[in-house]
Design an enzyme around this catalytic site. Structure first.
Site, PDB file in Angstrom:
ATOM      1  CG  ASN A   1      -1.894  -1.148   1.203  1.00  0.00           C
ATOM      2  OD1 ASN A   1      -2.031  -1.818   0.182  1.00  0.00           O
ATOM      3  ND2 ASN A   1      -2.546  -1.405   2.317  1.00  0.00           N
TER       4      ASN A   1
ATOM      5  CG  HIS B   1       3.711  -1.892  -4.877  1.00  0.00           C
ATOM      6  ND1 HIS B   1       2.564  -2.659  -4.918  1.00  0.00           N
ATOM      7  CD2 HIS B   1       4.706  -2.693  -5.333  1.00  0.00           C
ATOM      8  CE1 HIS B   1       2.855  -3.869  -5.385  1.00  0.00           C
ATOM      9  NE2 HIS B   1       4.148  -3.916  -5.627  1.00  0.00           N
TER      10      HIS B   1
ATOM     11  CB  CYS C   1      16.092  17.170 -12.452  1.00  0.00           C
ATOM     12  SG  CYS C   1      14.894  17.660 -11.193  1.00  0.00           S
TER      13      CYS C   1
END
Ligand code: BJW
Ligand code: ZN
Length: 231
Positions: free
Chosen positions: A94, A111, A122
């Site tokens: 999550n 994740h 950049c």
């Protein structure tokens, strides 16, 4: 379970369902007729960054108003009872930050984090909790697009978080899989890593998962209820 020296837990969107955060798969996962599988990709972002950002901005709004639920709090309490020493690792797919808000400390975030923004030009990263964002899609000072600091399909997981998660899975005596459909890899594969290394495998989910057939226990129901009772 209280006797196990080493516990690892893998969580997914289902643990936040009782906080009002939509899951990805299933009927509640659709947003304006798009499936998350279509939106959580670098290709979707390249094609239509504004559309992808509208989805993330909507989710950020829901998450900002959400509170950790008894499931999040029970896992934080289990970690406290384990007494530190890295014997309890919470591995989460999550991006909502609700585990940390509930007090979990040893968290491997596979994740990414929905509150991080990263420049595609950049590479600069910033934490931004503004809801809603002023302009979509947001841009960096260098004028390139900012993207959510999350992991999309086809992208590698953050190497440090992945290594911690894999190490904890290999060491675990008990491995719990909570609120995840267990279809997204490599996260789902950690259950097999743990099992191969000798861990007992437990599942908490109101629906069947592909791991049920190899699990030692399957607790069928909402994780808020079940984890609060497990404590
Ligand atoms: C409740 C409940 C309640 C409801 N209580 N429970 C091996 C085999 C096949 C494919 C692959 C493979 N290895 C890799 C792949 C490709 C791909 C993949 O897995 N595809 C499959 C879908 C087929 N994986 C990747 O691309 C990954 N990257 C990768 O492998 O990189 C390799 C590489 C190396 C080097 C260079 C380049 C590449 C990355 C995967 C990233 C996933 N990203 C997302 C979006 C994150 C950002 C965001 O939030 O927007 O992650 S997709 C989405 O799915 C999100 C979730 O974390 C993830 C998992 O979903 P989750 O959490 O399980 O949610 P749901 O909705 O599926 O399930 C909810 C569950 O809750 C259900 O079971 C309900 O029953 C339950 N529930 N109420 C408890 N109250
Ligand atoms: Zn930039």
């Amino acid at each position: 379970m209280a006797a196990a020296d080493s516990v690892a837990v893998l969580t997914g969107a289902g643990i936040s369902a009782e906080s009002g955060v939509p899951t990805f798969r299933g009927s509640g996962g659709l947003w304006r007729n798009y499936s998350p599988q279509e939106l959580a990709t670098p290709e979707a972002f390249a094609r239509d960054p504004r559309l992808v950002w509208e989805w993330y901005d909507w989710r950020r709004g829901i998450i900002a108003r959400a509170q950790p639920n008894p499931g999040h709090r029970a896992l934080a309490e289990l970690e406290r009872r384990a007494g530190g020493r890295g014997s309890f690792t919470l591995i989460t797919q999550n991006v909502d930050g609700l585990h940390e808000r509930a007090g979990s400390r040893n968290v491997a975030k596979l994740h990414g984090d929905i509150w991080l923004l990263r420049c595609v030009g950049c590479g600069r990263e910033e934490r931004n909790e503004q809801v809603p964002l002023a302009d979509l899609p947001p841009r960096c000072e260098c004028s390139a697009l900012l993207r959510p600091g999350v992991v999309w399909f086809g992208e590698p997981l953050p190497p440090d978080e992945w290594e911690r998660a894999e190490r904890a899975s290999r060491r675990a005596q008990v491995f719990l899989v909570i609120g995840t459909s267990a279809v997204v890899y490599p996260a789902a594969g950690l259950a097999e890593v743990a099992r191969q290394a000798g861990a007992k495998l437990g599942i908490v989910n109101p629906e069947p998962t592909p791991l049920d057939s190899v699990a030692d226990w399957v607790l069928r129901g909402p994780s808020g209820d079940i984890l609060a009772r497990l404590l």
